[in-house]
Motif scaffolding. Structure first.
Motif, PDB file in Angstrom:
ATOM      1  N   LYS A  40       0.872  -1.253   0.023  1.00 58.11           N
ATOM      2  CA  LYS A  40      -0.039  -0.014   0.173  1.00 58.11           C
ATOM      3  C   LYS A  40       1.122   1.246  -0.034  1.00 58.11           C
ATOM      4  N   GLY A  41       0.748   2.031  -0.770  1.00 55.80           N
ATOM      5  CA  GLY A  41       1.681   3.143  -1.130  1.00 55.80           C
ATOM      6  C   GLY A  41       1.031   4.500  -1.052  1.00 55.80           C
ATOM      7  N   THR A  42       1.492   5.790  -0.729  1.00 57.10           N
ATOM      8  CA  THR A  42       0.942   6.913  -0.972  1.00 57.10           C
ATOM      9  C   THR A  42       1.256   7.676  -2.101  1.00 57.10           C
ATOM     10  N   SER A  43       0.244   8.202  -2.861  1.00 60.84           N
ATOM     11  CA  SER A  43       0.572   8.789  -4.175  1.00 60.84           C
ATOM     12  C   SER A  43       0.343  10.249  -4.296  1.00 60.84           C
ATOM     13  N   ALA A  44       0.947  10.760  -5.179  1.00 63.40           N
ATOM     14  CA  ALA A  44       0.817  12.191  -5.442  1.00 63.40           C
ATOM     15  C   ALA A  44       0.778  12.528  -6.905  1.00 63.40           C
ATOM     16  N   PRO A  45       0.153  13.403  -7.330  1.00 65.01           N
ATOM     17  CA  PRO A  45       0.018  13.716  -8.669  1.00 65.01           C
ATOM     18  C   PRO A  45       1.447  14.030  -9.527  1.00 65.01           C
ATOM     19  N   ALA A  46       1.485  13.922 -10.749  1.00 65.54           N
ATOM     20  CA  ALA A  46       2.866  14.222 -11.472  1.00 65.54           C
ATOM     21  C   ALA A  46       2.315  14.664 -12.690  1.00 65.54           C
ATOM     22  N   GLN A  47       2.967  15.423 -13.597  1.00 66.46           N
ATOM     23  CA  GLN A  47       2.541  15.988 -14.816  1.00 66.46           C
ATOM     24  C   GLN A  47       3.855  15.284 -15.807  1.00 66.46           C
ATOM     25  N   ILE A  48       3.458  14.634 -16.611  1.00 69.19           N
ATOM     26  CA  ILE A  48       4.339  13.879 -17.759  1.00 69.19           C
ATOM     27  C   ILE A  48       4.415  14.816 -18.887  1.00 69.19           C
ATOM     28  N   GLN A  49       5.622  15.244 -19.116  1.00 64.88           N
ATOM     29  CA  GLN A  49       5.782  16.200 -20.227  1.00 64.88           C
ATOM     30  C   GLN A  49       6.493  15.479 -21.476  1.00 64.88           C
ATOM     31  N   HIS A  50       6.067  15.457 -22.667  1.00 65.29           N
ATOM     32  CA  HIS A  50       6.896  14.903 -23.860  1.00 65.29           C
ATOM     33  C   HIS A  50       7.690  15.658 -24.525  1.00 65.29           C
ATOM     34  N   GLY A  51       8.715  15.812 -24.583  1.00 63.86           N
ATOM     35  CA  GLY A  51       9.647  16.853 -25.504  1.00 63.86           C
ATOM     36  C   GLY A  51      10.134  16.178 -26.606  1.00 63.86           C
ATOM     37  N   GLU A  52      10.903  16.856 -27.356  1.00 68.89           N
ATOM     38  CA  GLU A  52      11.151  16.633 -28.705  1.00 68.89           C
ATOM     39  C   GLU A  52      12.300  15.191 -28.565  1.00 68.89           C
ATOM     40  N   SER A  53      12.227  14.588 -29.484  1.00 72.94           N
ATOM     41  CA  SER A  53      13.072  13.432 -29.732  1.00 72.94           C
ATOM     42  C   SER A  53      12.638  12.410 -28.578  1.00 72.94           C
ATOM     43  N   GLY A  54      11.472  12.153 -28.123  1.00 78.51           N
ATOM     44  CA  GLY A  54      11.377  11.275 -27.323  1.00 78.51           C
ATOM     45  C   GLY A  54      11.434  11.354 -25.655  1.00 78.51           C
ATOM     46  N   ALA A  55      12.044  12.509 -25.673  1.00 76.64           N
ATOM     47  CA  ALA A  55      12.444  12.989 -24.197  1.00 76.64           C
ATOM     48  C   ALA A  55      10.933  13.118 -23.196  1.00 76.64           C
ATOM     49  N   ILE A  56      11.103  12.434 -22.006  1.00 77.73           N
ATOM     50  CA  ILE A  56      10.009  12.553 -21.196  1.00 77.73           C
ATOM     51  C   ILE A  56      10.409  13.204 -19.835  1.00 77.73           C
TER      52      ILE A  56
END
Length: 191
Positions: A55-71
Motif C-alpha cells: 500500500k503506497g501513498t501517491s501524489a500527482p505528476a505531470q508527464i511532459q513529452h519533449g522533442e526526440s522522445g524525451a520525457i
C-alpha cells in the motif's frame, strides 16, 4: 647451447609462474564471487512486500513529452507552507537542486560552503541549503540539505524551480511512476 637452454628454461619457469599467479587470482575472484552471492541474494530477499502488492501513498505528476522522445516528470512541491513549486523528478540524478533565487526567497539557511557539481550539461557552483518542511502532495519529504544554484536547461519554457533526485527519493525505499495515470507513489514514509 647451454645458455639457450637455460634461458628457455627460465622463460618457461617465468611463464609457469605467471600462469600460476593468474590461475590463483582467478580462483580468488571465483571464491569471492561465491562468498558474496549469498549476501546479495539475501539482501534481495529481505523485502517481504513488493511495490505492486504494498500500500503506497501517491501524489500527482505531470508527464511532459519533449522533442526526440524525451520525457520529463514534473511534481509540485510545497516548501515551508508555500508553493507549490514545480520540480523535475529525476531518479538518475544523485543530488536534488533548488533554484538559488527561490531558496533565498524562502529564507532557506545555507548548510555549507560553495561546492562544484558536474553533470551532463556542464559544471556549476552550488551552495547547500537546509530544507526542513517540504512535501510532495501528502508525502512528507525528509529534512535534508540539498544544493541551491542556477536552474538552466531543465525545460525549454523555464517552468522548473528544482530537481528532485535520488538523494531524497532513496529515503522512501521504493517509488513508482505511473506514466499513464500521472502519479508518483512511495511505499514508506521517509524517516
Amino acid at each position: 647451447m647451454t645458455s639457450i637452454t637455460s634461458a628457455q628454461n627460465g622463460t618457461n619457469r617465468l611463464g609457469r609462474s605467471h600462469m600460476a599467479r593468474r590461475r590463483q587470482a582467478l580462483l580468488m575472484c571465483i571464491a569471492l564471487a561465491l562468498c558474496l552471492a549469498p549476501l546479495s541474494l539475501a539482501g534481495c530477499q529481505i523485502a517481504t512486500t513488493t511495490p505492486a502488492s504494498a500500500k503506497g501513498t501517491s501524489a500527482p505528476a505531470q508527464i511532459q513529452h519533449g522533442e526526440s522522445g524525451a520525457i520529463l516528470v514534473i511534481v509540485q512541491l510545497t516548501i515551508a507552507g508555500r508553493g507549490p513549486y514545480p520540480f523535475a523528478l529525476d531518479t538518475g540524478a544523485s543530488i536534488s537542486l533548488i533554484d538559488r533565487s527561490l531558496a533565498q526567497r524562502l529564507g532557506l539557511a545555507d548548510a555549507g560552503p560553495v561546492e562544484h557539481i558536474s553533470g551532463i550539461g556542464g559544471s556549476e557552483q552550488v551552495i547547500p541549503v537546509q530544507v526542513k518542511d517540504w512535501s510532495l502532495g501528502s508525502i512528507k519529504l525528509p529534512n535534508v540539505a540539498i544544493s541551491s544554484g542556477p536552474i538552466t536547461n531543465l525545460s525549454s519554457d523555464g517552468n522548473i524551480d528544482g530537481l528532485l533526485g535520488s538523494d531524497v527519493l532513496s529515503h522512501f525505499g521504493a517509488i513508482t511512476i505511473d506514466y499513464n495515470a500521472g502519479t508518483v507513489t512511495v511505499y514508506q514514509q521517509a524517516s
